[in-house]
Enzyme design. Sequence first.
Site, PDB file in Angstrom:
ATOM      1  N   ASP A 131       0.846  -1.192   0.000  1.00 24.63           N
ATOM      2  CA  ASP A 131       0.000   0.000   0.000  1.00 24.63           C
ATOM      3  C   ASP A 131       0.883   1.244   0.000  1.00 24.63           C
ATOM      4  O   ASP A 131       1.975   1.239   0.564  1.00 24.63           O
ATOM      5  CB  ASP A 131      -0.884   0.031   1.245  1.00 24.63           C
ATOM      6  CG  ASP A 131      -2.113  -0.834   1.104  1.00 24.63           C
ATOM      7  OD1 ASP A 131      -2.600  -0.994  -0.025  1.00 24.63           O
ATOM      8  OD2 ASP A 131      -2.596  -1.350   2.128  1.00 24.63           O
ATOM      9  N   MET A 132       0.374   2.309  -0.610  1.00 31.76           N
ATOM     10  CA  MET A 132       1.096   3.572  -0.580  1.00 31.76           C
ATOM     11  C   MET A 132       0.527   4.430   0.535  1.00 31.76           C
ATOM     12  O   MET A 132      -0.689   4.439   0.780  1.00 31.76           O
ATOM     13  CB  MET A 132       0.997   4.299  -1.920  1.00 31.76           C
ATOM     14  CG  MET A 132       1.960   5.457  -2.056  1.00 31.76           C
ATOM     15  SD  MET A 132       3.693   5.003  -1.779  1.00 31.76           S
ATOM     16  CE  MET A 132       4.061   4.124  -3.309  1.00 31.76           C
ATOM     17  N   GLN A 182      -0.802   6.825  -6.333  1.00 29.11           N
ATOM     18  CA  GLN A 182      -1.929   7.733  -6.122  1.00 29.11           C
ATOM     19  C   GLN A 182      -1.943   8.820  -7.187  1.00 29.11           C
ATOM     20  O   GLN A 182      -0.968   9.568  -7.327  1.00 29.11           O
ATOM     21  CB  GLN A 182      -1.805   8.360  -4.725  1.00 29.11           C
ATOM     22  CG  GLN A 182      -1.801   7.301  -3.629  1.00 29.11           C
ATOM     23  CD  GLN A 182      -1.229   7.812  -2.312  1.00 29.11           C
ATOM     24  OE1 GLN A 182      -1.936   7.873  -1.321  1.00 29.11           O
ATOM     25  NE2 GLN A 182       0.041   8.184  -2.303  1.00 29.11           N
ATOM     26  N   ARG A 237      -1.457  -0.949  -8.455  1.00 32.04           N
ATOM     27  CA  ARG A 237      -2.806  -0.530  -8.047  1.00 32.04           C
ATOM     28  C   ARG A 237      -2.875   0.986  -8.140  1.00 32.04           C
ATOM     29  O   ARG A 237      -2.141   1.695  -7.452  1.00 32.04           O
ATOM     30  CB  ARG A 237      -3.103  -0.970  -6.618  1.00 32.04           C
ATOM     31  CG  ARG A 237      -4.449  -0.434  -6.084  1.00 32.04           C
ATOM     32  CD  ARG A 237      -4.594  -0.667  -4.591  1.00 32.04           C
ATOM     33  NE  ARG A 237      -4.607  -2.085  -4.285  1.00 32.04           N
ATOM     34  CZ  ARG A 237      -4.078  -2.615  -3.179  1.00 32.04           C
ATOM     35  NH1 ARG A 237      -3.459  -1.853  -2.294  1.00 32.04           N
ATOM     36  NH2 ARG A 237      -4.150  -3.924  -2.971  1.00 32.04           N
ATOM     37  N   LYS A 257      -6.949   7.093  -6.408  1.00 32.38           N
ATOM     38  CA  LYS A 257      -6.926   8.555  -6.493  1.00 32.38           C
ATOM     39  C   LYS A 257      -6.077   9.149  -5.391  1.00 32.38           C
ATOM     40  O   LYS A 257      -5.334  10.101  -5.604  1.00 32.38           O
ATOM     41  CB  LYS A 257      -8.350   9.113  -6.424  1.00 32.38           C
ATOM     42  CG  LYS A 257      -9.209   8.772  -7.636  1.00 32.38           C
ATOM     43  CD  LYS A 257     -10.574   9.441  -7.528  1.00 32.38           C
ATOM     44  CE  LYS A 257     -11.465   9.093  -8.698  1.00 32.38           C
ATOM     45  NZ  LYS A 257     -12.795   9.740  -8.621  1.00 32.38           N
ATOM     46  N   GLY A 258      -6.181   8.608  -4.181  1.00 28.68           N
ATOM     47  CA  GLY A 258      -5.437   9.115  -3.037  1.00 28.68           C
ATOM     48  C   GLY A 258      -6.364   9.645  -1.969  1.00 28.68           C
ATOM     49  O   GLY A 258      -7.311  10.376  -2.269  1.00 28.68           O
ATOM     50  N   THR A 299     -11.059   1.907  -8.125  1.00 28.40           N
ATOM     51  CA  THR A 299     -11.973   3.041  -8.155  1.00 28.40           C
ATOM     52  C   THR A 299     -13.406   2.540  -8.037  1.00 28.40           C
ATOM     53  O   THR A 299     -13.718   1.419  -8.436  1.00 28.40           O
ATOM     54  CB  THR A 299     -11.812   3.862  -9.449  1.00 28.40           C
ATOM     55  OG1 THR A 299     -12.706   4.984  -9.420  1.00 28.40           O
ATOM     56  CG2 THR A 299     -12.127   3.022 -10.689  1.00 28.40           C
ATOM     57  N   ARG A 352      -8.012   7.950  11.515  1.00 26.32           N
ATOM     58  CA  ARG A 352      -6.924   8.580  10.764  1.00 26.32           C
ATOM     59  C   ARG A 352      -7.319   8.840   9.318  1.00 26.32           C
ATOM     60  O   ARG A 352      -6.936   9.850   8.732  1.00 26.32           O
ATOM     61  CB  ARG A 352      -5.660   7.715  10.837  1.00 26.32           C
ATOM     62  CG  ARG A 352      -4.927   7.854  12.152  1.00 26.32           C
ATOM     63  CD  ARG A 352      -3.540   7.239  12.080  1.00 26.32           C
ATOM     64  NE  ARG A 352      -3.572   5.814  11.837  1.00 26.32           N
ATOM     65  CZ  ARG A 352      -3.669   4.897  12.804  1.00 26.32           C
ATOM     66  NH1 ARG A 352      -3.769   5.283  14.065  1.00 26.32           N
ATOM     67  NH2 ARG A 352      -3.670   3.617  12.517  1.00 26.32           N
ATOM     68  N   ARG A 353      -8.084   7.920   8.721  1.00 27.07           N
ATOM     69  CA  ARG A 353      -8.528   8.163   7.354  1.00 27.07           C
ATOM     70  C   ARG A 353      -9.401   9.419   7.293  1.00 27.07           C
ATOM     71  O   ARG A 353      -9.287  10.218   6.371  1.00 27.07           O
ATOM     72  CB  ARG A 353      -9.325   6.965   6.832  1.00 27.07           C
ATOM     73  CG  ARG A 353      -8.564   5.680   6.652  1.00 27.07           C
ATOM     74  CD  ARG A 353      -7.500   5.705   5.603  1.00 27.07           C
ATOM     75  NE  ARG A 353      -6.274   6.349   6.033  1.00 27.07           N
ATOM     76  CZ  ARG A 353      -5.377   5.804   6.871  1.00 27.07           C
ATOM     77  NH1 ARG A 353      -5.580   4.598   7.374  1.00 27.07           N
ATOM     78  NH2 ARG A 353      -4.293   6.456   7.209  1.00 27.07           N
TER      79      ARG A 353
END
Length: 309
Positions: free
Chosen positions: A135-136, A164, A185, A188-189, A227, A289-290
């Site tokens: 994951d980024m 992203q 993957r 969008k970010g 997406t 946090r998200r």
Amino acid sequence: MLGPVLLAAARSDAIRRAVSATPLTRPVVDRFVAGERLDQSLAAVRELTGAGLAVTLDHLGEDVTDKGQVTQARDAYLALLEGLRAEGWGQRAELSLKLSAFGLRLPGGGEEFALRSVEPVLAAAEEAGTMVTLDMEDHTAVDGTLAVLAALRGRFPRTGVAVQSYLFRTEDDCRALAAAGCRVRLVKGAYREPASVAYQDKRQVDLAYVRALRILFTGGAHPMIATHDPRLIAIAEELARRAGRDVDGYEFQMLYGIRTEEQLRLARAGHTMRVYVPYGTDWYGYFMRRLAERPANLGFFARSLLTRG
């Protein structure tokens, strides 16, 4: 002002207990997080794969503060892989992980430490016949994540990574990853990034997504189109057609609990539709946090809860 308040709430045990005990919280958590325990996550995978969907599992945790937490993250993923191997799901169930859970940001840690910490998980995934995607995280982790990816792919060439579209650098990163034939993957970010490194306007983010996707399709990458946007899904299908890609040459990805009918539609149409399934006891901190990183996500989750399809 909302971001700091949510971050403070994420660190509060008292607020965690209050939120966890609130009846209105559980429907949201249960919809977007597949439980706290390994057996609950495996039950979710069983249901999803039974419906013709593929999955990627994320044991929640990131930004660890000591090396003991890195060991816990490693052991959790090894236990998960043992469960997946026992079920015989193979590549239908892969893993996603954040390198900050493996010490990328630890003082005295960094890329080499994260690489050594995560290698046993990659080795176990290969033995189980499945794959891992990195994951980024926010823009400060991109260089470190890509450096670890490059080192891992020498031994584990099927290792994937997320990028992203809202970051200015992503098109260049996609060119390099496509040339390397990587599994990528594209999202969008969701982090709250400064205007110095990322597009702030939704239309610009969407346009950048299409440009990055075109690079991945025309290069040697295996695009993983993450997406929920119907317009971007349609554009991806057209780009795949123009690039001469069959359905094995790319896949769609969506979050657990969001647009479930569309997930099933894509699977029934013959596409690989992979559902991102998070689980674990760190759901509260993860969720808060998200929201703190990008408070607009609060409206997104609320709308998703009201429109369960």
